[in-house]
Design a protein around this motif. Structure first.
Motif, short mmCIF file in Angstrom:
data_model
loop_
_atom_site.label_atom_id
_atom_site.label_comp_id
_atom_site.label_asym_id
_atom_site.label_seq_id
_atom_site.Cartn_x
_atom_site.Cartn_y
_atom_site.Cartn_z
N HIS A 35 0.79 -1.18 0.00
CA HIS A 35 0.00 0.10 0.05
C HIS A 35 0.91 1.22 0.06
O HIS A 35 1.86 1.44 1.22
N HIS A 89 1.17 5.51 -2.12
CA HIS A 89 0.51 6.53 -2.96
C HIS A 89 1.62 7.19 -3.74
O HIS A 89 2.23 7.97 -3.08
N HIS A 124 -9.51 1.77 0.93
CA HIS A 124 -8.90 2.11 2.62
C HIS A 124 -10.06 1.59 3.44
O HIS A 124 -11.34 1.42 2.83
N HIS A 162 -5.00 -0.62 6.23
CA HIS A 162 -5.42 -0.20 7.46
C HIS A 162 -5.84 -1.14 8.41
O HIS A 162 -5.35 -1.74 9.04
N ASP A 177 2.75 3.17 2.97
CA ASP A 177 1.69 4.56 2.85
C ASP A 177 2.29 5.74 2.60
O ASP A 177 1.94 6.57 3.45
ZN ZN Z 1 -3.30 5.09 2.08
#
Ligand code: ZN
Length: 416
Positions: A57, A59, A207, A246, A297
């Protein structure tokens, strides 16, 4: 054929004088050193060979906002993440970020990643192309949102559908990527469902259960759903490989259904701590049989190193009331094979088993570094792996290979 000779840390096995033989991009042998008379042997003793890391995960458009501390999730999104993501409308900026982002991952030893793309199609294409040029095995997708975000980040569901069809044709490692239920209406989630039905075998990422404010917002918006997971569940197709980031605050019933559905969680401990989301209930995930891997993340996390993320997971569990005691072997598993399993790629990558793609990280502590000194004093390989997880930073990533090809190498003169 090429043979690499060095100590090897593979998932669940260690060879203190190991050999890794590679032929046509595949691992053909991983075990105790033995001579291969017809092969070129490279002596890498002094460092360590590990499987390439898997980031479950991360971005891409948030690379430049790592380090904005002290906010809660929704506040951090409004103040930092979303304005930066809006800048991805500028394709020249997005192309520069895509290149730097892929370099950040590979130079930290990541060979496979599930990546949140941009809210813009051209920027998402730039990411896929940067990954292709570098050799990173990137699974990504254009990010869907049709409400609750700044207007420049929104698309109409029918436009999201049309754009995705084109992207999927061009980039088969495609993940359907609604940002989160807060910003995706039922019509948008229906688009996700349709795409998954029309293209079996795609990935689905989003998420879930990160902070109480977000969870309450989802409950308000989806009155019919029994819980947060219930929203996604209604729109999920059985074929899709699902990774939810998460899950810090799951209900028991959600964990049960996640295990039954075979979804995977991307656990992002640095991000969870930085945004004050809470401590990941690892024991409850293990007890319920919910699969989980690690995600850096970026940009709520602290950087692109999956090793550091594994160490952060270890630290968080040590201070959790009901924490799991992660040993070095467990950290290695979570940083590699667990990620490959979450992505359904465990027969292709994630460990150094013969037959898999030769996705390899070569770690070697810089001369004169604290880590190099600590490695001289270890009493057994387990302590060496513990020292690596505690102290190895990007400076220790000396070489990265993807399908046997060197995709990153670092000059040995940098001192920590
Ligand atoms: Zn994220």
């Amino acid at each position: 054929m090429e043979v690499l000779r060095a100590p090897i840390f593979d998932v669940h096995r260690t060879f203190s004088d190991g050999a890794l033989a590679i032929d046509a991009g595949r691992i053909v042998y991983c075990g105790d050193y033995k001579p291969f008379p017809d092969a070129k042997t490279i002596d890498l003793r002094g460092g360590f060979l590990l499987p390439g890391f898997v980031d479950a995960h991360v971005h891409f458009p948030q690379l430049r906002i790592i380090g904005r501390l002290g906010r809660s999730l929704l506040d951090w999104l409004d103040r930092f993440a979303l304005p930066e993501e809006a800048r991805m409308a500028d394709i020249s900026y997005a192309t520069e970020i895509a290149r730097d982002f892929v370099h950040a991952l590979v130079s930290n030893g990541t060979t496979t990643a599930l990546i949140f793309g941009a809210h813009f199609v051209p920027a998402t294409v730039a990411l896929f192309e940067a990954a292709e040029r570098t050799g990173l095995r990137a699974i990504s997708g254009f990010v869907f949102s049709d409400r609750a975000l700044p207007p420049e980040l929104l698309q109409k569901p029918e436009d999201a559908y049309r754009a995705s069809k084109l992207l999927i044709k061009k980039f088969p490692r495609y993940a359907i990527t609604p940002r989160f239920a807060v910003s995706a209406s039922e019509a948008m989630l229906e688009v996700c469902q349709t795409l998954a039905r029309e293209h079996p075998g795609l990935w689905f990422q989003t998420h879930i259960n990160e902070q109480p404010g977000e969870i309450q917002d989802v409950a308000r918006r989806f009155g019919w759903a029994q819980d947060y997971f219930g929203v996604y569940e209604r729109f999920l197709q059985n074929e899709a490989r699902v990774v939810l980031a998460h899950n810090v605050h799951p209900r028991e019933a959600e964990l049960e259904r996640m295990a039954a559905r075979g979804v995977s969680i991307a656990h992002c401990p640095s991000s969870n701590a930085s945004l004050g989301s809470g401590i990941f209930p690892m024991r409850r995930h293990l007890d319920a049989g919910v699969r989980f891997a690690l995600g850096t993340d970026v940009g709520a996390g602290s950087g692109a190193s999956v090793m550091r993320e594994a160490f952060a997971a270890y630290l968080m569990q040590r201070v959790a009331a009901d924490g799991v005691r992660m040993d070095a072997g467990e950290m290695l598993y979570r940083a590699t094979l667990a990620g490959a399993e979450a992505l359904g790629l465990e027969t292709e990558t994630g460990s150094l088993e013969a037959g898999k793609s030769a996705d390899i990280v070569y770690l070697r502590a810089p001369e004169g570094s604290v880590l190099a000194g600590a490695l001289k004093r270890v009493e057994d390989p387990t302590q060496a792996l513990e020292a690596l997880f505690t102290m190895a930073s990007a400076e220790s990533v000396r070489e990265v290979r993807m399908a046997g090809e060197v995709v990153f190498s670092r000059k040995p003169d940098s001192r920590m």
